[in-house]
Design an enzyme around this catalytic site. Structure first.
Site, short mmCIF file in Angstrom:
data_model
loop_
_atom_site.label_atom_id
_atom_site.label_comp_id
_atom_site.label_asym_id
_atom_site.label_seq_id
_atom_site.Cartn_x
_atom_site.Cartn_y
_atom_site.Cartn_z
N HIS A 127 -0.58 0.34 -10.05
CA HIS A 127 -1.53 -1.01 -8.96
C HIS A 127 -1.79 -1.88 -9.85
O HIS A 127 -2.94 -2.19 -9.79
CB HIS A 127 -2.00 0.16 -8.46
CG HIS A 127 -2.60 -0.94 -7.04
ND1 HIS A 127 -3.98 -0.10 -6.30
CD2 HIS A 127 -2.48 -2.15 -6.47
CE1 HIS A 127 -3.58 -0.71 -5.34
NE2 HIS A 127 -3.10 -2.14 -5.79
N ARG B 200 0.69 -1.05 -0.23
CA ARG B 200 0.09 -0.32 -0.04
C ARG B 200 0.88 1.39 -0.12
O ARG B 200 1.98 0.94 0.85
CB ARG B 200 -0.71 0.15 1.52
CG ARG B 200 -1.75 -1.44 1.13
CD ARG B 200 -3.05 0.12 -0.05
NE ARG B 200 -4.43 -1.36 -0.21
CZ ARG B 200 -4.63 -2.75 -0.79
NH1 ARG B 200 -3.27 -2.50 -1.45
NH2 ARG B 200 -5.80 -3.04 -0.26
N GLU C 140 -4.60 7.54 -4.61
CA GLU C 140 -4.40 6.90 -5.65
C GLU C 140 -5.39 7.57 -6.90
O GLU C 140 -6.47 7.22 -5.83
CB GLU C 140 -4.47 4.88 -6.17
CG GLU C 140 -2.95 4.99 -5.47
CD GLU C 140 -3.31 3.04 -5.58
OE1 GLU C 140 -3.92 2.12 -5.30
OE2 GLU C 140 -1.30 2.78 -4.98
#
Length: 309
Positions: A274, A227, A256
């Site tokens: 990601h 993360r 994000e």
């Protein structure tokens, strides 16, 4: 008897709505359901990296299950769920091997100059007189932060590549075959590469601090597939720009999606959006796990992959 009513939280989960609609009544949060509709919701289907606000939970008095489509569930207030008697599930280790593959890929891409080499060639800078030397993976000291399913899968792959593996986490796991460092800073000091694979919560926000980057050093590589909030991103950018950290390979960001301008002039970094666990196969397993958790919950059976509250 009415069918259970589900609330699906994020537009990125829209592709699973038709699948859910076969057995449940479904509402979507992005279509702004009214308060009366929310009051009838029995379960929420959620992408676990997003914060599930208390106000939304308060609007759903019938809520009995928060079913995270994702492996991560850091956006869910577990203490609140426990206090309200709401079960929480997630996708287990559905994408652990794919994330581990991606982590190893990021290491190779940076350490063997694959991304940089591609850009170098395309820019017409390759000449017969000079050849860039890179670093072998064999013998490299890999320190893994967090030794859950992803960390173990990455360690197994690294060991097959003749890397030297050690790890650190807040709780010892004596059954593991790899040595545990005395501290996170000690792990960074003894490693060529630090891979962040820990589960995120408020207790470990920005655990990869400027001091940890300093310990990893001028030749060290930081890889994050966990993360974004686990890394002090401002400190990371500063360390890369001033050369106090050798490099970074990053798949997750805070927030994000990340602003590309933020990285425009940052050297020695490989970035991916990601995508570590976003394979067709892993997403298919996540969908199967979600359906299994929902089915078991409404049948009053043991949950296949509960989050321990």
């Amino acid at each position: 008897m009415r069918r259970p009513l589900l609330l699906v939280g994020q537009p990125l989960l829209a592709p699973i709505v038709p699948l859910l609609a076969q057995d449940y009544d479904v509402m979507t949060l992005w279509e702004q359901p009214d308060t009366a509709g929310l009051a009838q919701v029995d379960a929420v289907v959620w992408a676990g990296e997003f914060a599930l606000e208390r106000a939304l939970i308060d609007a759903m008095p019938n809520l009995s299950l928060i079913a995270c489509f994702t492996v991560g569930y850091d956006g869910v207030d577990l203490a609140l769920a426990k206090a309200r008697g709401i079960a929480v599930t997630h996708a287990g280790d559905a994408n652990a091997h794919d994330v581990a593959d991606h982590a190893i890929g990021l290491m190779i891409a940076h350490r063997r100059w694959i991304v940089g080499g591609d850009r170098h060639l395309r820019a017409g800078l390759w000449t017969i007189e000079a050849k860039t030397r890179t670093r072998s993976m064999g013998g490299a000291k890999l320190g893994i932060v967090g030794m859950g399913s992803i960390g173990i899968a990455a360690a197994e792959r690294a060991q097959a590549m003749r890397m030297q593996v050690s790890w650190w986490g807040p709780r010892d796991k004596p059954a593991l075959p790899w040595p545990r460092a005395d501290s996170l800073e000690a792990l960074a000091r003894q490693s060529d590469i630090v891979l962040v694979a820990a589960r995120a919560d408020e207790s470990n926000r920005k655990m990869i601090s400027a001091a940890i980057m300093e310990a990893l050093g001028l030749e060290g590589l930081l890889v994050n597939v966990a993360r974004g909030q686990l890394v002090d991103e401002e400190a990371l950018i500063a360390a890369l720009k001033n050369g106090r950290l050798g490099g970074a390979a990053i798949d997750v960001f805070d927030p994000e999606p990340t602003d590309p301008a933020r990285w425009a002039d940052v050297p020695n970094v490989v970035l991916t959006p990601h995508t570590g666990g976003a394979t067709h196969e892993a997403v298919g397993q996540m969908a199967q796990m979600l359906i299994a958790n929902l089915s078991a919950h409404f049948a009053g059976q043991p949950l296949p992959s509960p989050v321990r509250l």
